[in-house]
Design a protein around this motif. Structure first.
Motif, mmCIF file in Angstrom:
data_model
loop_
_atom_site.group_PDB
_atom_site.id
_atom_site.type_symbol
_atom_site.label_atom_id
_atom_site.label_comp_id
_atom_site.label_asym_id
_atom_site.label_seq_id
_atom_site.Cartn_x
_atom_site.Cartn_y
_atom_site.Cartn_z
ATOM 1 N N UNK A 71 34.324 51.223 42.045
ATOM 2 C CA UNK A 71 35.562 50.533 41.666
ATOM 3 C C UNK A 71 35.454 49.038 41.930
ATOM 4 N N UNK A 72 35.029 48.679 43.132
ATOM 5 C CA UNK A 72 34.893 47.262 43.467
ATOM 6 C C UNK A 72 33.926 46.538 42.555
ATOM 7 N N UNK A 77 32.865 42.898 38.098
ATOM 8 C CA UNK A 77 32.018 42.556 36.947
ATOM 9 C C UNK A 77 32.850 42.278 35.695
ATOM 10 N N UNK A 78 34.057 42.793 35.657
ATOM 11 C CA UNK A 78 34.922 42.595 34.490
ATOM 12 C C UNK A 78 36.048 41.597 34.756
ATOM 13 N N UNK A 79 35.849 40.737 35.745
ATOM 14 C CA UNK A 79 36.774 39.644 36.068
ATOM 15 C C UNK A 79 38.172 40.121 36.419
ATOM 16 N N UNK A 80 38.263 41.279 37.084
ATOM 17 C CA UNK A 80 39.524 41.793 37.600
ATOM 18 C C UNK A 80 39.386 41.835 39.120
ATOM 19 N N UNK A 81 40.364 41.265 39.820
ATOM 20 C CA UNK A 81 40.318 41.264 41.272
ATOM 21 C C UNK A 81 40.609 42.667 41.802
ATOM 22 N N UNK A 82 39.652 43.255 42.543
ATOM 23 C CA UNK A 82 39.883 44.601 43.085
ATOM 24 C C UNK A 82 40.633 44.539 44.421
ATOM 25 N N UNK A 83 41.610 45.412 44.573
ATOM 26 C CA UNK A 83 42.327 45.555 45.833
ATOM 27 C C UNK A 83 42.150 47.017 46.258
ATOM 28 N N UNK A 84 41.344 47.224 47.301
ATOM 29 C CA UNK A 84 40.948 48.570 47.689
ATOM 30 C C UNK A 84 41.524 48.945 49.049
ATOM 31 N N UNK A 122 44.519 41.920 38.289
ATOM 32 C CA UNK A 122 44.273 42.661 39.536
ATOM 33 C C UNK A 122 44.435 44.149 39.263
ATOM 34 N N UNK A 123 43.633 44.929 39.974
ATOM 35 C CA UNK A 123 43.770 46.384 39.908
ATOM 36 C C UNK A 123 43.431 46.933 41.290
ATOM 37 N N UNK A 124 44.029 48.059 41.609
ATOM 38 C CA UNK A 124 43.831 48.598 42.940
ATOM 39 C C UNK A 124 43.448 50.062 42.949
ATOM 40 N N UNK A 138 45.507 54.683 41.434
ATOM 41 C CA UNK A 138 44.870 53.577 40.729
ATOM 42 C C UNK A 138 45.970 52.828 39.985
ATOM 43 N N UNK A 139 46.034 51.518 40.143
ATOM 44 C CA UNK A 139 47.102 50.739 39.526
ATOM 45 C C UNK A 139 46.552 49.416 38.998
ATOM 46 N N UNK A 140 47.346 48.770 38.161
ATOM 47 C CA UNK A 140 46.981 47.445 37.669
ATOM 48 C C UNK A 140 48.247 46.626 37.439
ATOM 49 N N UNK A 141 48.090 45.321 37.303
ATOM 50 C CA UNK A 141 49.228 44.442 37.042
ATOM 51 C C UNK A 141 49.251 43.992 35.584
ATOM 52 N N UNK A 142 48.756 44.837 34.700
ATOM 53 C CA UNK A 142 48.659 44.496 33.281
ATOM 54 C C UNK A 142 49.935 44.763 32.505
ATOM 55 N N UNK A 143 49.767 45.014 31.216
ATOM 56 C CA UNK A 143 50.898 45.125 30.297
ATOM 57 C C UNK A 143 51.519 46.521 30.260
ATOM 58 N N UNK A 144 50.863 47.509 30.870
ATOM 59 C CA UNK A 144 51.395 48.871 30.857
ATOM 60 C C UNK A 144 51.216 49.522 29.496
#
Length: 184
Positions: A71-72, A77-84, A122-124, A138-144
């Motif tokens: 996950x990290x 690698x895809x420019x998304x900040x991981x929050x684990x 960001x995604x966690x 698993x979550x993200x701050x995207x558009x849903x």
């Protein structure tokens, strides 16, 4: 079957690399490049399948470690900040190959969808364990997205349907919930 798939991927990569070298048009180069990237991703997934198929010492602690590491790395690698958020101590609990395969493939598919569709920054991944029960959030701050609409669209939502199957086969459940601040 995996051997044939791996060989097919390598042959495709080789032929597309030759196209890139000799291509005169920019569109052709871009298409060949996209195909190469897709095949490399496919090889990466096959490599991971080989890794856990031939690993006979399977337990929940090792699986969680691999999920966290994947996950990290994948998100970064895809420019998304991981929050684990993963517990420091995981109880050793033996698992079989079906559990390992289904959980890993589900996490990979969900993360792939996040990167491909959510437009998040960001995604966690949050993991909790109580005895033999594992909860993965698993979550993200995207558009849903609208799960029902996605699953109703013919060929769309195939990966999500597979996730449902994989988790159901483990007597588990999977839920998609919209977040108040956006994302899923």
């Amino acid at each position: 079957m995996l051997h044939d798939s791996l060989n097919g991927s390598l042959i495709t990569i080789n032929s597309k690399l030759l196209e890139v070298r000799s291509a005169a048009k920019s569109d052709k180069i871009n298409k060949a490049h996209a195909t190469i990237i897709e095949q490399v991703e496919r090889l990466f997934r096959l490599k991971q399948i080989f890794n856990f198929v031939f690993n006979t010492d399977k337990d929940l602690e090792k699986l969680i470690y691999r999920v966290r590491l994947y996950t990290g790395n994948f998100l970064t690698q895809n420019n998304v900040t991981p929050l684990l958020s993963v517990p420091d101590k995981i109880k050793k609990y033996p698992i079989d190959i079906e559990v390992e395969f289904n959980l890993l493939m589900t996490v990979q598919e969900l993360l792939h969808n996040i990167v491909k569709y959510s437009k998040c920054t960001r995604a966690g991944l949050e993991i909790t364990q109580e005895n033999s029960t594992l909860q993965i959030l698993i979550w993200d701050n995207g558009i849903g997205f609208d799960l029902q609409k996605t699953l109703e669209k013919g060929n769309k939502g195939y990966g999500l349907k597979k996730c449902l199957e994989w988790i159901k086969s483990l007597n588990g459940e999977i839920n998609w919930l919209p977040l108040a601040a956006g994302g899923t």
